[in-house]
Design a protein around this motif. Sequence first.
Motif, short mmCIF file in Angstrom:
data_model
loop_
_atom_site.label_atom_id
_atom_site.label_comp_id
_atom_site.label_asym_id
_atom_site.label_seq_id
_atom_site.Cartn_x
_atom_site.Cartn_y
_atom_site.Cartn_z
N VAL A 35 31.68 29.76 45.30
CA VAL A 35 31.20 30.05 43.95
C VAL A 35 32.29 30.87 43.27
O VAL A 35 33.03 31.59 43.93
CB VAL A 35 29.87 30.85 44.01
CG1 VAL A 35 29.42 31.28 42.62
CG2 VAL A 35 28.79 30.05 44.71
N PHE A 36 32.41 30.76 41.94
CA PHE A 36 33.42 31.57 41.25
C PHE A 36 32.79 32.23 40.03
O PHE A 36 31.84 31.72 39.43
CB PHE A 36 34.62 30.71 40.83
CG PHE A 36 34.28 29.61 39.87
CD1 PHE A 36 34.33 29.82 38.49
CD2 PHE A 36 33.90 28.36 40.33
CE1 PHE A 36 34.00 28.81 37.60
CE2 PHE A 36 33.57 27.33 39.44
CZ PHE A 36 33.62 27.57 38.08
N TYR A 37 33.34 33.38 39.69
CA TYR A 37 32.93 34.09 38.48
C TYR A 37 34.19 34.54 37.74
O TYR A 37 35.05 35.20 38.32
CB TYR A 37 32.08 35.32 38.83
CG TYR A 37 30.79 34.98 39.56
CD1 TYR A 37 29.72 34.39 38.88
CD2 TYR A 37 30.65 35.25 40.92
CE1 TYR A 37 28.54 34.09 39.54
CE2 TYR A 37 29.47 34.96 41.58
CZ TYR A 37 28.42 34.36 40.89
OH TYR A 37 27.25 34.06 41.56
N TYR A 38 34.27 34.18 36.47
CA TYR A 38 35.41 34.63 35.67
C TYR A 38 35.28 36.12 35.38
O TYR A 38 34.20 36.61 35.03
CB TYR A 38 35.48 33.85 34.36
CG TYR A 38 36.03 32.45 34.52
CD1 TYR A 38 37.40 32.24 34.70
CD2 TYR A 38 35.18 31.34 34.49
CE1 TYR A 38 37.90 30.95 34.85
CE2 TYR A 38 35.67 30.05 34.64
CZ TYR A 38 37.04 29.87 34.82
OH TYR A 38 37.55 28.59 34.99
N GLY A 39 36.40 36.82 35.49
CA GLY A 39 36.42 38.24 35.22
C GLY A 39 36.83 38.51 33.79
O GLY A 39 36.40 37.83 32.85
N SER B 146 42.76 43.48 33.35
CA SER B 146 41.84 43.77 34.44
C SER B 146 41.72 42.54 35.34
O SER B 146 42.51 41.60 35.25
CB SER B 146 40.47 44.19 33.87
OG SER B 146 39.64 44.71 34.90
N ARG B 147 40.71 42.53 36.18
CA ARG B 147 40.55 41.49 37.20
C ARG B 147 40.27 40.13 36.55
O ARG B 147 39.60 40.03 35.53
CB ARG B 147 39.44 41.89 38.16
CG ARG B 147 39.78 43.12 38.96
CD ARG B 147 38.58 43.74 39.65
NE ARG B 147 37.65 44.33 38.69
CZ ARG B 147 36.54 45.00 39.04
NH1 ARG B 147 36.25 45.15 40.32
NH2 ARG B 147 35.76 45.50 38.11
N THR B 148 40.78 39.07 37.16
CA THR B 148 40.82 37.76 36.51
C THR B 148 39.69 36.83 36.92
O THR B 148 38.95 36.33 36.08
CB THR B 148 42.19 37.09 36.79
OG1 THR B 148 43.23 37.96 36.31
CG2 THR B 148 42.29 35.73 36.09
N ILE B 149 39.56 36.55 38.19
CA ILE B 149 38.52 35.64 38.66
C ILE B 149 38.15 36.01 40.09
O ILE B 149 39.02 36.39 40.88
CB ILE B 149 38.98 34.16 38.57
CG1 ILE B 149 37.84 33.20 38.93
CG2 ILE B 149 40.23 33.90 39.41
CD1 ILE B 149 38.16 31.73 38.66
N ALA B 150 36.87 35.92 40.39
CA ALA B 150 36.38 36.23 41.73
C ALA B 150 35.91 34.95 42.41
O ALA B 150 35.22 34.13 41.79
CB ALA B 150 35.23 37.23 41.67
N ILE B 151 36.30 34.79 43.66
CA ILE B 151 35.86 33.65 44.48
C ILE B 151 34.89 34.20 45.52
O ILE B 151 35.18 35.19 46.20
CB ILE B 151 37.04 32.96 45.18
CG1 ILE B 151 38.14 32.60 44.16
CG2 ILE B 151 36.55 31.73 45.93
CD1 ILE B 151 37.74 31.60 43.13
N VAL B 152 33.75 33.54 45.67
CA VAL B 152 32.71 34.00 46.60
C VAL B 152 32.45 32.93 47.65
O VAL B 152 32.07 31.79 47.32
CB VAL B 152 31.39 34.32 45.87
CG1 VAL B 152 30.40 34.98 46.83
CG2 VAL B 152 31.64 35.21 44.66
#
Length: 442
Positions: free
Chosen positions: A368-372, A386-392
Motif C-alpha cells: 500500500v502507498f500513501y503520498y506524503g 518534507s517526506r515524499t511517499i510511504a510504502i506499507v
Amino acid sequence: MNILLIGGGGREHAIAAAIKKSGGNLYSFMEFRNPGIARISDDILIANNLNELLKWKHVRNGNIDFAIVGPEAPLEAGIVNSLQEIGIACASPSKEAAQIETSKKFMRDLMKKYNIPGYVESHYFSDENDLISFMKDFEKEFAVKPVGLTGGKGVKVQGHHFSTREEGIKYAREVIKAGIGEGKGVLIEEKMEGEEYTLQAFTDGKNLIPMPLVQDFKRAYENDEGPNTGGMGSYSMADHSLPFIDSSALEKSKEILKMIIESMEREGIEYRGTIYGQFMLTKHGPKVIEINARFGDPEAMNVLSIFEGDFLRIIEGMAYGNLSLRYSKFSNLGTVVKYLVPPGYGSNPHGGEEFFVDEEGIRNSGAVFYYGSVDERNGKLYTTHSRTIAIVGIHEDLYEAEKIAENSIRFVKGNLYHRSDIGKRETILKKLKKMEEILKDP
C-alpha cells in the motif's frame, strides 16, 4: 456523512483512505495538492491560510458533518475552536486540549500535579542565566527539549545528539535565544535509557480505545544515526504488541493515557480526538517522552492500513462523546512503513524535484502507498521539503511485510532515499537485545 479533513501529508492520506473505505464523503483542505487525497476527495481546497478554509463554501453553508485534523499546527492555531463555533463537530481536540502536545511544559506540569506514572524529572527555563546557574549543580545526563512545536526535530539527547554537557547547555541556550519551539522556553529533562514505542488511542474524553502498538524510527540514517526527523518509518506486529513489551507495560501505558485525559477534565479541559503517547520502556517501567494530540506520522499508516471497523462511527463517537468499542477493529497483521524522503531531510532538505511513481507496480507487489508532502502540478509530481511517499508492507509475518515494503520501493523513481533497515529481523533483534540488557541491569 460529509467529513472535512485538514492536512495534506501521508498521515492524512491514510485518514482519507479510512474515511472513504467506511463510505464517507470527503472534503479536503491542504497546502499542496496531494494526489492520493485529491483523487478520492469529493472536493478539495488548496490554500495555506486557515481563514480561507473557514470561507470555503462547504464549511460556510453547513455541508460538513464532522471535521478531523491531521497535523498539530492547525490544532495550536485553534481551528477546532473556530469550526465548533460555526456548528461543525470535530473529532480532534480544541486549542486548549491540544496543549498536551503544543506545550511540553503543560504536559509535564499536569503529570506532576496529578502524580501520573511515567513522569520524568523535568526543569523549565526561559532565562539563560537561570539555566546556567541550575546546570552548575545538575550532574545527571540530560535531554534538551524546546517547549513548543518543532516538527519532531527539536529534541537533543546527551550521548546521541551531543556528547558533552557544555554542548547540551549551548544548545539549550540557543533554544532560548533563538526562540526554537515558538519561543516558549526549554526543558532540561533527565535522560532515559530504553526503547521507544507509540500507543495511539481514540477517545471521547471519557472512553479510551487503544490501537495496536507501533515503533517508529526517528533518526535520518540507518543504524539510528543522523539527525532527528519526523519519522523515517515504523512497524507494528500482528499481535498488536511489540517484541519488548509485555502485558504489564502495555496496561500501564494505557492507564497513563487514561489518567492524562481524566486529569485534563479535572482542569476543565475536555479532550476529544486521537491521542498518542510516545513512551520509553525503561528498567523502571514505561516513561512518557511526549504526548501528541493527533495520529502519529508514520504511525497512522500502520494502524489505519489494518483498520477493519467503521471509521465514520469512530469519528462521530469522538466528536459527540459517545465512542463505542464495537466500531473499532484491527486485523491481526503486521505492518512495515518505509518513507522515501528528499536529500537532506531532517537538517537541510532539497525539494522541488520531479519524481515518478508506478502505482500499479506497488499494488501488484502487495504493498500500500500513501503520498506524503508532495505537490502535484500539471499532472507531474514534485517533492517538497518534507517526506515524499510511504510504502506499507502488510502480512501476518512481520518480516514478510518488510520484504513487501522493500521490494515495492523500486517502483518509485527520483532523487529520494529511505532506511532499508526498518522492520528487518536484525534491526528488531538488536533492539530486543538492548532492552533485555537494560531490564536485567540492577
